[in-house]
Design a protein around this motif. Structure first.
Motif, short mmCIF file in Angstrom:
data_model
loop_
_atom_site.label_atom_id
_atom_site.label_comp_id
_atom_site.label_asym_id
_atom_site.label_seq_id
_atom_site.Cartn_x
_atom_site.Cartn_y
_atom_site.Cartn_z
N GLN A 143 35.00 38.22 53.03
CA GLN A 143 35.05 36.77 53.20
C GLN A 143 34.76 36.37 54.64
OE1 GLN A 143 39.01 35.99 51.38
NE2 GLN A 143 37.94 34.41 50.19
N GLU A 144 35.22 37.18 55.58
CA GLU A 144 35.03 36.87 57.00
C GLU A 144 33.61 37.16 57.48
OE1 GLU A 144 38.04 39.09 58.97
OE2 GLU A 144 39.70 37.84 58.25
N ASN A 145 32.96 38.14 56.83
CA ASN A 145 31.62 38.54 57.26
C ASN A 145 30.83 38.99 56.03
OD1 ASN A 145 29.39 39.26 58.77
ND2 ASN A 145 30.25 41.22 59.44
N ARG A 146 30.17 38.04 55.40
CA ARG A 146 29.50 38.32 54.12
C ARG A 146 28.13 38.96 54.36
NH1 ARG A 146 31.42 33.60 49.87
NH2 ARG A 146 33.53 33.39 50.68
N VAL A 147 28.16 40.22 54.74
CA VAL A 147 26.92 40.93 55.06
C VAL A 147 26.17 41.35 53.80
CG1 VAL A 147 27.72 41.74 57.30
CG2 VAL A 147 28.17 43.13 55.25
N ILE A 148 26.85 41.36 52.65
CA ILE A 148 26.24 41.72 51.38
C ILE A 148 26.71 40.74 50.31
CG2 ILE A 148 25.97 44.18 51.89
CD1 ILE A 148 28.54 44.68 50.30
N PRO A 149 25.95 40.59 49.23
CA PRO A 149 26.42 39.75 48.13
C PRO A 149 27.68 40.35 47.49
CG PRO A 149 24.06 40.21 47.94
CD PRO A 149 24.60 41.11 49.00
N PHE A 150 28.43 39.51 46.80
CA PHE A 150 29.67 39.98 46.17
C PHE A 150 29.38 41.06 45.13
CE2 PHE A 150 33.18 39.71 43.09
CZ PHE A 150 34.26 39.90 43.94
N ASP A 151 28.30 40.90 44.35
CA ASP A 151 27.95 41.91 43.35
C ASP A 151 27.72 43.28 44.00
OD1 ASP A 151 28.12 40.00 41.42
OD2 ASP A 151 26.01 40.04 40.83
N SER A 152 27.16 43.28 45.19
CA SER A 152 26.93 44.54 45.90
C SER A 152 28.25 45.16 46.33
CB SER A 152 26.04 44.31 47.12
OG SER A 152 25.79 45.53 47.79
N MET A 154 43.55 48.62 49.58
CA MET A 154 42.19 48.68 50.08
C MET A 154 41.31 47.59 49.49
SD MET A 154 39.25 51.67 49.99
CE MET A 154 40.29 52.96 50.61
N LEU A 155 41.49 47.28 48.21
CA LEU A 155 40.67 46.24 47.59
C LEU A 155 40.86 44.91 48.30
CD1 LEU A 155 40.99 46.94 43.74
CD2 LEU A 155 39.16 47.61 45.30
N SER A 156 42.10 44.59 48.64
CA SER A 156 42.37 43.35 49.35
C SER A 156 41.73 43.36 50.74
CB SER A 156 43.89 43.14 49.49
OG SER A 156 44.49 42.99 48.22
N MET A 157 41.82 44.48 51.42
CA MET A 157 41.22 44.60 52.74
C MET A 157 39.70 44.40 52.65
SD MET A 157 41.06 47.88 55.28
CE MET A 157 39.81 48.64 54.22
N LEU A 158 39.09 44.98 51.60
CA LEU A 158 37.64 44.87 51.44
C LEU A 158 37.21 43.43 51.22
CD1 LEU A 158 36.94 47.99 49.20
CD2 LEU A 158 36.14 47.64 51.54
N LEU A 202 40.85 38.06 45.85
CA LEU A 202 40.40 36.86 46.55
C LEU A 202 41.45 35.76 46.46
CD1 LEU A 202 36.60 36.60 45.59
CD2 LEU A 202 37.55 37.01 47.87
N ASP A 203 42.10 35.66 45.31
CA ASP A 203 43.12 34.63 45.09
C ASP A 203 44.49 35.07 45.59
OD1 ASP A 203 41.25 32.97 43.85
OD2 ASP A 203 41.63 33.86 41.88
N GLU A 204 44.83 36.35 45.34
CA GLU A 204 46.15 36.85 45.70
C GLU A 204 46.04 38.22 46.37
OE1 GLU A 204 48.76 36.86 42.35
OE2 GLU A 204 48.18 34.84 41.70
#
Length: 407
Positions: free
Chosen positions: A226-235, A217-221, A210-212
């Protein structure tokens, strides 16, 4: 003691088979039961379908759905905590729109063309691991190669440090005990601690992206999230955990057993050395003969009738791929290991069928093919000293150590 009841009799549901007895020799028991008892009961409201045609049908039968995490946790009395949250969140244990939404997070990365493009990386990784295997001494093949290959590849694909693979796979192997029913309540504290630690590990790496953001794939996810928060971050964290688990555990068991079977059939090992084109067939046969995933958990949402027995809605009806893959109705001479077999279907049922087919099936097969090719090229004279065993007859099976020697 088994409760033997005739199919179709008043009040009969299925043959009850003691799970402990079944776990001692499942292949033999399935073969003895399949003709007369295509459905067996293995616990309270928990059944196994054994026949090949029934198993294939159940995987796409609208009267059954993939068992949801909350239902699995309830039926198996999983305590509240990190384990139950992972089960309730991960897209494998969901259906319909929820499943499609969560699975789509990984669709681009695990598309056939994208994964096939990584074959060169898989080949190089496999060759490097084989080159590092000990020579002239006995060692555990599961630990030295079968575990390393899929774990380091899933780390590479996601963007996790490859050096962390031994750490996170230790947590994975404990966490996967949660998805093998019945849930081992006496081991819950260890499973819960491992799952919680795995959550914090993955969460930390996602927060860093999120910061860097990086080119992984993790960055893409997290960027998409961030652009479409269809689920909570924990999910989102739990979805990644599920991918790490799926990418680390089943392939190591499948590769260890495939290598064992080939070394136990030296004429087929030699045949494979001379004909690399047989690699895909060898992988398919290894997965059929000793599947690392023994069954697919389904949940009845309407009454289901199988061979005269009607099971009610609201029960766990698992499709036993382990039994189906040895069913003579689907395979000729099914107890014979044969890498030249021609009766494999296009879609191997060990990966499931329909919308819940394993998202990593292409990656898994590539890893198995390239790992086997690297082993044949780099250690053609490898010797089997102690064969491993795949333990269990439901969901994921556990592999025991495998001692080998390379002269």
């Amino acid at each position: 003691m088994n409760k033997v009841v005739p199919f179709g009799a008043d009040g009969a549901s299925a043959l009850f088979v003691d799970p402990l007895t079944l776990s001692q020799n499942p292949h033999a028991m399935f073969a003895g039961l399949r003709d007369h008892y295509p459905v067996i009961e293995v616990g309270e409201q928990q059944y196994l379908a054994l026949r090949g045609e029934d198993v294939l049908s159940l995987l796409t039968d609208s009267r059954t759905v993939q068992i949801e995490g909350a239902d699995y946790a309830r039926l198996n009395r999983v305590p509240e905590g990190a384990v139950s949250r992972l089960m309730s969140d991960f897209f494998l244990f969901s259906n319909g729109k929820t499943h499609r939404t969560l699975r789509s997070l990984f669709a681009r990365s695990f598309a056939h063309r994208a994964i096939e493009a990584s074959r060169g990386q898989v080949r190089a990784k496999a060759a490097a691991i084989v080159a590092e295997l000990p020579r002239g001494e006995s060692f555990d093949f599961v630990e030295a190669m079968a575990s390393r290959m899929p774990a380091e590849m899933i780390a590479l694909i996601l963007g996790l440090p490859e050096s962390d693979a031994p750490y996170f796979t230790t947590l994975v192997y404990e966490t996967t005990r949660a998805v093998v029913p019945p849930y081992p309540l006496d081991h819950h504290s260890v499973i819960e601690a491992a799952t919680a630690e795995l959550f914090f590990y993955v969460e930390e790496h996602l927060l860093r992206r999120l910061d860097e953001p990086c080119d992984d794939m993790l960055s893409m996810l997290v960027t998409d999230w961030q652009e479409n928060r269809v689920i909570p971050f924990d999910s989102l964290v739990n979805q990644v955990i599920g991918i790490v688990i799926a990418g680390s555990d089943t392939t190591r068991a499948g590769f260890a057993m495939l290598t064992t079977l080939l070394l136990q059939h030296p004429e087929q090992w030699e045949m494979l050395r001379g004909e690399p084109s047989l690699l895909p067939g060898a992988v398919a046969e290894g997965l059929r003969y000793e599947p690392p995933a023994a069954s697919v958990p389904r949940f009845t949402v309407a009454p289901v009738e199988i061979a005269g027995v009607t099971l009610p809605a609201g029960v766990m009806l698992s499709a036993s791929t382990m039994s189906a893959l040895r069913d003579p109705a689907l395979y000729a001479d099914p107890d014979r290991f044969d890498i030249t077999r021609t009766d494999h279907p296009k879609l191997h049922s060990v990966f499931g069928l329909g919308p819940h087919r394993c998202i990593g099936d292409v990656l898994s097969r590539i890893e198995l093919e390239e790992s086997l090719a690297a082993l044949i090229a780099g250690a053609p004279d490898i010797e089997l000293e102690v064969a491993p065993k795949l333990q269990g007859y439901r969901s994921l099976r556990r592999i025991t150590p495998m001692q080998v020697r390379i002269p």
